[in-house]
Design an enzyme around this catalytic site. Structure first.
Site, short mmCIF file in Angstrom:
data_model
loop_
_atom_site.label_atom_id
_atom_site.label_comp_id
_atom_site.label_asym_id
_atom_site.label_seq_id
_atom_site.Cartn_x
_atom_site.Cartn_y
_atom_site.Cartn_z
N TYR A 110 0.83 -1.20 0.00
CA TYR A 110 0.00 0.00 0.00
C TYR A 110 0.87 1.25 0.00
O TYR A 110 1.99 1.22 -0.49
CB TYR A 110 -1.06 -0.07 1.13
CG TYR A 110 -2.24 0.70 0.69
CD1 TYR A 110 -3.02 0.26 -0.38
CD2 TYR A 110 -2.52 1.94 1.24
CE1 TYR A 110 -4.05 1.02 -0.89
CE2 TYR A 110 -3.55 2.72 0.73
CZ TYR A 110 -4.31 2.26 -0.34
OH TYR A 110 -5.31 3.02 -0.84
N LYS A 181 -5.97 -2.43 -1.37
CA LYS A 181 -6.86 -2.31 -0.20
C LYS A 181 -7.46 -3.66 0.15
O LYS A 181 -7.62 -4.00 1.32
CB LYS A 181 -7.99 -1.31 -0.49
CG LYS A 181 -7.49 0.13 -0.40
CD LYS A 181 -8.11 0.87 0.76
CE LYS A 181 -7.21 1.99 1.22
NZ LYS A 181 -7.84 3.14 1.80
N GLU A 252 -13.40 4.38 -3.35
CA GLU A 252 -12.00 4.65 -3.06
C GLU A 252 -11.38 5.57 -4.11
O GLU A 252 -11.47 5.28 -5.30
CB GLU A 252 -11.28 3.28 -3.09
CG GLU A 252 -9.93 3.27 -2.51
CD GLU A 252 -9.90 3.51 -1.02
OE1 GLU A 252 -10.73 2.92 -0.28
OE2 GLU A 252 -9.06 4.28 -0.58
N ASP A 253 -10.80 6.65 -3.66
CA ASP A 253 -10.02 7.54 -4.54
C ASP A 253 -10.80 8.09 -5.73
O ASP A 253 -10.29 8.18 -6.86
CB ASP A 253 -8.71 6.85 -4.98
CG ASP A 253 -7.70 6.83 -3.82
OD1 ASP A 253 -8.06 7.28 -2.71
OD2 ASP A 253 -6.57 6.38 -4.02
N ASP A 275 -14.02 5.39 1.94
CA ASP A 275 -12.90 5.31 2.89
C ASP A 275 -12.13 6.62 3.00
O ASP A 275 -11.64 6.96 4.07
CB ASP A 275 -11.96 4.18 2.47
CG ASP A 275 -10.92 3.94 3.55
OD1 ASP A 275 -11.32 3.79 4.71
OD2 ASP A 275 -9.71 3.92 3.24
N ASP A 276 -12.03 7.36 1.89
CA ASP A 276 -11.25 8.62 1.93
C ASP A 276 -11.94 9.65 2.82
O ASP A 276 -11.28 10.48 3.43
CB ASP A 276 -11.08 9.18 0.52
CG ASP A 276 -10.50 8.13 -0.40
OD1 ASP A 276 -9.39 7.67 -0.12
OD2 ASP A 276 -11.19 7.73 -1.36
N ASN A 416 -0.28 12.18 1.39
CA ASN A 416 0.46 11.08 0.77
C ASN A 416 0.78 11.44 -0.68
O ASN A 416 0.05 12.23 -1.28
CB ASN A 416 -0.41 9.81 0.76
CG ASN A 416 -0.68 9.32 2.15
OD1 ASN A 416 0.19 9.18 2.96
ND2 ASN A 416 -1.96 9.05 2.42
P1 NAD Z 1 -9.10 16.44 -1.96
O1 NAD Z 1 -8.68 16.66 -3.36
O2 NAD Z 1 -10.50 16.07 -1.69
O3 NAD Z 1 -8.78 17.76 -1.11
C1 NAD Z 1 -7.61 18.52 -1.20
C2 NAD Z 1 -7.89 19.89 -0.57
O4 NAD Z 1 -6.67 20.62 -0.53
C3 NAD Z 1 -8.89 20.74 -1.31
O5 NAD Z 1 -9.73 21.38 -0.40
C4 NAD Z 1 -8.03 21.81 -1.98
O6 NAD Z 1 -8.72 23.07 -2.08
C5 NAD Z 1 -6.92 21.94 -0.97
N1 NAD Z 1 -5.71 22.50 -1.58
C6 NAD Z 1 -5.16 22.20 -2.77
N2 NAD Z 1 -4.06 22.98 -2.97
C7 NAD Z 1 -3.92 23.73 -1.88
C8 NAD Z 1 -2.99 24.72 -1.49
N3 NAD Z 1 -1.96 25.05 -2.28
N4 NAD Z 1 -3.15 25.33 -0.31
C9 NAD Z 1 -4.17 24.97 0.49
N5 NAD Z 1 -5.09 24.04 0.20
C10 NAD Z 1 -4.97 23.43 -0.99
O7 NAD Z 1 -8.10 15.35 -1.39
P2 NAD Z 1 -8.29 14.50 -0.02
O8 NAD Z 1 -8.96 13.23 -0.30
O9 NAD Z 1 -8.86 15.36 1.02
O10 NAD Z 1 -6.76 14.13 0.28
C11 NAD Z 1 -5.84 15.15 0.60
C12 NAD Z 1 -4.53 14.53 1.05
O11 NAD Z 1 -4.74 13.78 2.26
C13 NAD Z 1 -3.92 13.54 0.06
O12 NAD Z 1 -2.53 13.75 -0.02
C14 NAD Z 1 -4.19 12.20 0.67
O13 NAD Z 1 -3.18 11.26 0.34
C15 NAD Z 1 -4.15 12.51 2.14
N6 NAD Z 1 -4.93 11.52 2.91
C16 NAD Z 1 -4.31 10.92 3.98
C17 NAD Z 1 -5.00 9.97 4.70
C18 NAD Z 1 -4.36 9.33 5.88
O14 NAD Z 1 -3.33 9.75 6.31
N7 NAD Z 1 -4.95 8.31 6.46
C19 NAD Z 1 -6.28 9.60 4.32
C20 NAD Z 1 -6.88 10.23 3.24
C21 NAD Z 1 -6.18 11.21 2.54
#
Ligand code: NAD
Length: 558
Positions: A110, A181, A252-253, A275-276, A416
């Protein structure tokens, strides 16, 4: 492949001898293959003599060899390719290895390596795994699902590849995510691989360089949007209900517009979750509950500032609000404790842009500022949570601000893969003099500082989704609710020991993931019975009943 039917509740483990394939067909069946571990008697009985080298090995000897082969590979991507091939040859051995070396193998199966694999999925492609459902299959999606060789899929992880980890639109190459997953479902919660179905919905990709790649695996056309997209997903969901009526669907994603829309459309009608949004929210809430213990400041006195207001950020915010409400805080007061910075700056009312519903729910009365540093100075959050997916944003200046304002600042850099993390574990501990309560999305090695070792927690969704899936399946939940995820979060937080906390960990050790998943599954099923959503009569001992359904990666005698 011949369509297989389990003849008892424990599926293939209980298959009778009469319908067992023999010879090469047996060796080519990854769910049944034991390779060099077939005994002398089995080799005679199953027409295997001559098809295998003469020496018979034990499962332990096979696992030792496979581990040595794995460690000999000189890059993480090569290790991923090796493990994928092993999974395609011999699932029992694959899961034995994964379960016994979960901390070493999980970052390959993963995040972060699966991300690297998806980026180059066409380039490294050897053998198809999972079900590819493309726009070309419109009108006959149920027929495509019926081509899956196992009749009784119970967990379907589906992506449309639009937002793979923090890597963006990878189209049909996102298939690596459902495959990975589901491997974690079997390893961590013991759901038999027979019941697992990875699906990639190919609706095109807006990634022009992928479309132009000679190795791209999907339809080289722009993404379908609007009614065309919605109708296609609706046909898929309808087909799942028809062909696999007992299946839980995990989204997912998906890109964030579709992710929220699909969840809202199907959450109360179908056994599904995202899940996200929900899995992440529960895992991070559990981390915050542990951090509250470490900082000595209860959850209701924490103020969160999120960097990123998407699926992860607003999902976490919603569960934080729900958790505070369970503790007697009013919804309005709870929301006032959640602040967001997105790409346009601090999320405040009257900012001038039209906010989607998931963001509007968190727009605050406040002064508009554009940078994260200004927001930190204005709000003085107790916790900074990075979920923007854009890379280093928690600068030295910001970490110093957090350290100056609080004795134990909470710093969660969750984006990530590793290159997108808001800061490294080392930066967080060094700048705050070891006072940060740190967790990340991708794994970081422990950090030594002034003779003390700090172990960063990994807010990995794997702590929650396998247990939630197992619990929902065990009681045949009609739907999966936010209350089930909140129960999962509290159960996970309760597994964190004082020893874990003393080394800085806000999550329990992954080595006990099966026991953790079982406890979460029991709590989730308990909640389903409480809320009347369970469709299976309640067994006398819920935990023992769930335990009895768990898959063990051990060879059976044929
Ligand atoms: P998403 O696309 O739904 O959201 C991203 C957000 O970031 C949006 O609100 C966008 O406006 C904002 N953004 C983009 N560029 C920006 C900037 N320059 N300044 C400020 N804000 C900005 O994505 P998501 O599903 O919310 O995932 C976001 C991140 O979180 C990914 O990297 C993902 O890998 C990580 N994530 C981690 C976990 C975990 O640790 N368990 C779980 C889910 C997601």
């Amino acid at each position: 492949m011949k369509r297989m039917t389990p003849n008892s509740s424990t599926a293939l483990h209980a298959r009778g001898r009469h319908d067992l394939p023999a010879g090469v067909s047996l060796l080519n069946n990854p769910l049944l293959n034991k390779s060099t571990a077939f005994t002398e008697a089995e080799r005679d009985r199953l027409r295997l003599r001559g098809l295998l080298p003469p020496r018979v090995f034990t499962a332990q000897e096979q696992a030792a060899r496979a581990l040595a082969q794995f460690r000999r590979k000189n890059s993480a991507l090569e290790q991923y390719i090796f493990l994928t091939a092993l999974q395609n040859r011999n699932e029992t051995l694959f899961y034995r290895l994964l379960l016994d070396h979960i901390e070493e193998l999980m970052p390959i199966i993963y995040t972060p390596t699966v991300g690297e694999a998806c980026v180059d999925y066409g380039g490294i492609f050897r053998q198809a795994r999972g079900l590819w459902v493309s726009l070309r299959d419109r009108g006959r999606v149920a027929e495509v699902l019926r081509n899956w060789p196992n009749r009784d899929a119970r967990i379907i992880v589906v992506t449309d590849g639009e937002r793979i980890l923090g890597l963006g639109d990878l189209g049909a190459q996102g298939m690596g995510i459902p495959v990975g997953k589901l491997a974690l479902y079997s390893a961590c919660a013991g759901i038999h691989p027979y019941y697992c179905l990875p699906v990639c919905l190919d609706v095109g990709t807006d990634n022009a360089s992928l479309r132009a790649s000679p190795y791209y695996l999907g339809l080289p056309q722009p993404r379908a949007r609007g009614a065309e997209y919605d109708d296609f997903v609706a046909e898929f969901i309808g087909a799942v209900r028809e062909v696999f009526p007992k299946a839980l669907v995990q989204f997912e994603d998906f890109g964030n517009r579709n992710a929220f829309a699909l969840l809202h459309r199907y959450q109360e009608r179908v056994c599904c979750f995202n899940d996200d949004i929900q899995g992440t929210a529960a895992v991070v809430l559990a981390g915050l509950l542990s951090a509250a213990r470490l900082t000595g400041r209860p959850l209701r006195e924490q103020t969160l500032l999120f960097f990123g207001a998407g699926e992860a950020g607003t999902g976490i915010g919603e569960y934080f609000v729900s958790a505070l409400k369970e503790e007697g805080v009013t919804e309005a007061d709870a929301r006032r404790r959640c602040w967001f910075v997105d790409s346009k700056g601090l999320l405040v009312k009257g900012r001038g842009d039209t906010l989607p519903a998931h963001k509007a729910a968190f727009a605050q009365d406040g002064k508009p500022v554009t940078t994260l540093a200004e927001a930190v100075a204005q709000i003085k959050p107790t916790a900074l949570i990075g979920v923007a997916g854009v890379g280093p944003a928690f600068t030295r200046e910001i970490l110093e601000q957090m350290a100056a304002a609080h004795d134990r600042p909470i710093i969660f850099a969750l984006s990530n893969p590793t290159s997108k993390a808001e800061c490294t574990a080392e930066e967080a501990y060094t700048v705050t003099g070891g006072r940060a309560v740190f967790a990340s999305g991708s794994p970081f090695a422990p950090v030594n500082l002034g003779g003390k070792t700090y172990v960063p927690g990994q807010g990995n969704n794997v702590y929650v989704f396998p247990g939630v899936g197992l619990g929902a399946l065990a009681c045949q939940a009609a739907t999966v609710t936010d209350s089930m995820f909140l129960a999962a979060a509290r159960t996970l937080a309760a597994q964190v020991t004082d020893t874990d906390l003393a080394s800085g960990r806000v999550y329990p050790h992954l080595n006990s993931i099966r026991a953790i998943s079982l406890k979460i599954a029991t709590a989730v099923a308990e909640e389903a019975y409480r809320s009347g959503l369970a469709r299976r009569p309640r067994p006398a001992d819920l935990s023992a009943d769930i335990q009895a359904q768990v898959f063990q990666p051990e060879y059976r005698e044929y």
